[in-house]
Design a protein around this motif. Structure first.
Motif, PDB file in Angstrom:
ATOM      1  N   GLY A  56      96.026 -47.317 -43.324  1.00 28.07           N
ATOM      2  CA  GLY A  56      95.992 -48.461 -43.208  1.00 28.07           C
ATOM      3  C   GLY A  56      96.504 -49.023 -44.378  1.00 28.07           C
ATOM      4  O   GLY A  56      96.660 -48.477 -45.625  1.00 28.07           O
ATOM      5  N   CYS A  83      89.503 -60.956 -45.754  1.00 27.22           N
ATOM      6  CA  CYS A  83      89.598 -59.575 -45.446  1.00 27.22           C
ATOM      7  C   CYS A  83      90.034 -59.368 -43.854  1.00 27.22           C
ATOM      8  O   CYS A  83      90.642 -58.911 -43.374  1.00 27.22           O
ATOM      9  N   ALA A  87      93.137 -58.278 -41.753  1.00 27.22           N
ATOM     10  CA  ALA A  87      93.041 -57.131 -40.810  1.00 27.22           C
ATOM     11  C   ALA A  87      94.000 -57.144 -39.374  1.00 27.22           C
ATOM     12  O   ALA A  87      94.259 -56.219 -39.189  1.00 27.22           O
ATOM     13  N   THR A  92      93.871 -52.787 -44.166  1.00 26.07           N
ATOM     14  CA  THR A  92      92.319 -52.215 -44.371  1.00 26.07           C
ATOM     15  C   THR A  92      91.946 -52.235 -45.540  1.00 26.07           C
ATOM     16  O   THR A  92      90.505 -51.773 -45.581  1.00 26.07           O
ATOM     17  N   ALA A  93      92.502 -52.372 -46.645  1.00 32.46           N
ATOM     18  CA  ALA A  93      91.888 -52.622 -48.035  1.00 32.46           C
ATOM     19  C   ALA A  93      92.559 -53.457 -48.805  1.00 32.46           C
ATOM     20  O   ALA A  93      93.908 -53.464 -48.953  1.00 32.46           O
ATOM     21  N   PRO A 122      84.159 -55.234 -44.630  1.00 34.26           N
ATOM     22  CA  PRO A 122      85.143 -54.252 -44.251  1.00 34.26           C
ATOM     23  C   PRO A 122      86.523 -54.859 -44.827  1.00 34.26           C
ATOM     24  O   PRO A 122      86.925 -56.068 -44.773  1.00 34.26           O
ATOM     25  N   GLY A 123      87.273 -54.092 -45.356  1.00 33.85           N
ATOM     26  CA  GLY A 123      88.356 -54.159 -45.855  1.00 33.85           C
ATOM     27  C   GLY A 123      88.360 -54.493 -47.359  1.00 33.85           C
ATOM     28  O   GLY A 123      89.597 -54.662 -48.356  1.00 33.85           O
ATOM     29  N   LYS A 352      91.727 -43.378 -50.400  1.00 31.77           N
ATOM     30  CA  LYS A 352      92.711 -44.239 -49.422  1.00 31.77           C
ATOM     31  C   LYS A 352      93.950 -44.084 -49.589  1.00 31.77           C
ATOM     32  O   LYS A 352      94.505 -43.436 -50.503  1.00 31.77           O
ATOM     33  N   ASP A 360      89.026 -41.777 -46.415  1.00 22.32           N
ATOM     34  CA  ASP A 360      88.421 -42.990 -45.588  1.00 22.32           C
ATOM     35  C   ASP A 360      89.383 -43.092 -44.331  1.00 22.32           C
ATOM     36  O   ASP A 360      90.672 -42.888 -44.195  1.00 22.32           O
ATOM     37  N   ASP A 362      90.864 -45.043 -42.383  1.00 21.66           N
ATOM     38  CA  ASP A 362      91.611 -46.485 -42.218  1.00 21.66           C
ATOM     39  C   ASP A 362      92.842 -46.250 -41.713  1.00 21.66           C
ATOM     40  O   ASP A 362      93.576 -45.304 -42.328  1.00 21.66           O
ATOM     41  N   THR A 375      93.685 -51.926 -35.552  1.00 19.21           N
ATOM     42  CA  THR A 375      93.356 -51.970 -37.138  1.00 19.21           C
ATOM     43  C   THR A 375      91.848 -51.320 -37.333  1.00 19.21           C
ATOM     44  O   THR A 375      91.010 -51.619 -36.196  1.00 19.21           O
ATOM     45  N   ILE A 377      89.106 -49.599 -39.781  1.00 25.23           N
ATOM     46  CA  ILE A 377      88.190 -49.591 -41.279  1.00 25.23           C
ATOM     47  C   ILE A 377      87.281 -48.754 -41.184  1.00 25.23           C
ATOM     48  O   ILE A 377      86.310 -48.969 -40.373  1.00 25.23           O
TER      49      ILE A 377
END
Length: 385
Positions: A56, A83, A87, A92-93, A122-123, A352, A360, A362, A375, A377
């Protein structure tokens, strides 16, 4: 307990190498392994991913999205909207980014960030405080009335935020922050970045020694590269310890300059992609407000009334496409600029940025044109085209 599942892709990029006709196994929000499709147990749930599965995207400079600007809505709900908007483009982050504002707004943003972490938005990776401790001469779209030196209460607030979040980035200028203050921030694990500064090459290098880890939006709002005075740009490229964010929209930095920078960058620090996106991302908005000033959206540009660029109108998937298709970077390197390198820059590569056991879960699934198909997460699908 979440059952183990397998996301299947024709090409899987793990951050280092490619796996053909492979599956990413994951469960309980974590990656288990990458395996050939033919080796999968018939009992495991198989999910058709698509053409390309990659880690991600990670975006360390995101002012807004989905109609929300963090400065205008420093709340958990505002962060969640930002976020979710990103996405849709494979991110994802991210670090929701507060542009120079009052101490009170900064305090509210810190409180919202801590609450967002507690609620597992999330994210949400952490925060980026871009100012207010910058240089007036390189203010860009930042409100000059709000730029000021770092005081002890500012330092205390940032340190408390750094202790509470998984990642915190702070953009500062030597004109407003001392080297000793930088050292205190860096010692607390905070990613301190130089930006919006007229700093000389020597000053920038000395601040890197004090604890600076990254440079904010390379080339923009910083002293340029000259043949007698290399400036902040020269220091970012020549100092191996420094990472540098770059806005790859073809507007903030000419593609030729991007290519020159990528070829010139001394490692191990790398250049990574940031969007510097504002509230219009994912919407049809034609204008919005920052610190009471109108920002116009025209022809892919976001500007103040006087034409000063004010953030960018681009998403991370589009940024990856640009550096791959326009600059001609190998696809794996373009993907690393949006995954591996930003994870390294904020020291979360053990969690990540790659597809590896224990990290993670992601992922972004892309088609042949590098457009986002889905996507994921923490092992949960949060967007499907």
């Amino acid at each position: 307990m979440t059952e183990n599942r397998a996301l299947i892709g024709r090409h899987v990029f793990d951050g280092a190498s490619w796996h053909e006709d492979a599956a990413v196994l994951f469960g309980n929000g974590k990656i288990i392994a990458i395996r050939p499709v033919g080796s999968l147990s018939p009992d495991i749930e198989k999910i058709e991913g698509g053409e390309i599965i990659a880690p991600g995207f990670i975006d360390l400079q995101v002012n807004g999205g989905g109609g929300v600007l963090l400065n205008e809505e420093p709340t958990v709900e505002g962060i969640a909207t930002i976020c979710a908007a990103h996405a849709k483009f494979g991110t994802t982050a991210l670090l929701p980014t507060l542009i120079t504002d009052t101490y009170e707004i900064t305090e509210r943003t810190v409180e919202a960030g801590i609450a967002a972490k507690d609620r597992h938005v999330p994210g949400f990776l952490g925060l980026h405080l871009e100012g207010p401790h910058l240089s007036l001469s390189r203010k860009g779209a930042h409100d000059p009335k709000l730029i000021r030196p770092m005081e002890e209460r500012d330092l205390d607030l940032i340190l408390s935020c750094g202790m509470a979040l998984d990642a915190l980035m702070v953009t500062i200028a030597p004109e407003s922050v001392s080297a000793d203050q930088v050292t205190r921030l860096a010692a607390a694990g905070i990613t301190v970045s130089l930006g919006h500064t007229e700093a000389s090459y020597e000053t920038a290098q000395s601040y890197a020694t004090a604890g600076i880890r990254t440079a904010t939006h390379l080339f923009n709002a910083m002293s340029p590269l000259g043949h007698r005075e290399p400036g902040m740009v020269g220091a970012a490229l020549a100092t191996g310890a420094l990472y540098a964010g770059m806005i790859a929209d073809g507007i903030h930095v000419h593609p030729a300059a991007m290519g020159i920078a990528l070829r010139a960058k001394t490692g191990p620090g790398k250049i990574f992609l940031v969007t510097d996106a504002m509230s219009p991302l994912g919407t049809d908005m034609t204008s919005f407000t920052l610190n009471g000033r109108e920002i116009l959206r025209r022809d892919g540009r976001l500007t103040l009334i006087d034409g000063t660029l004010a953030g960018a109108d681009i998403d991370m998937a589009s940024s990856v496409r640009l550096v791959h298709q326009i600059l001609g970077l190998p696809l794996e390197e373009a993907l690393r600029m949006a995954t591996v390198y930003p994870a390294e820059a904020v020291q979360v590569s053990g969690v990540k940025g790659s597809i590896a056991p224990g990290l993670d879960a992601d992922f972004v699934v892309l088609d042949d044109d590098l457009r986002t198909q889905s996507t994921w997460i923490g092992g949960r699908e949060v967007y499907r085209a």
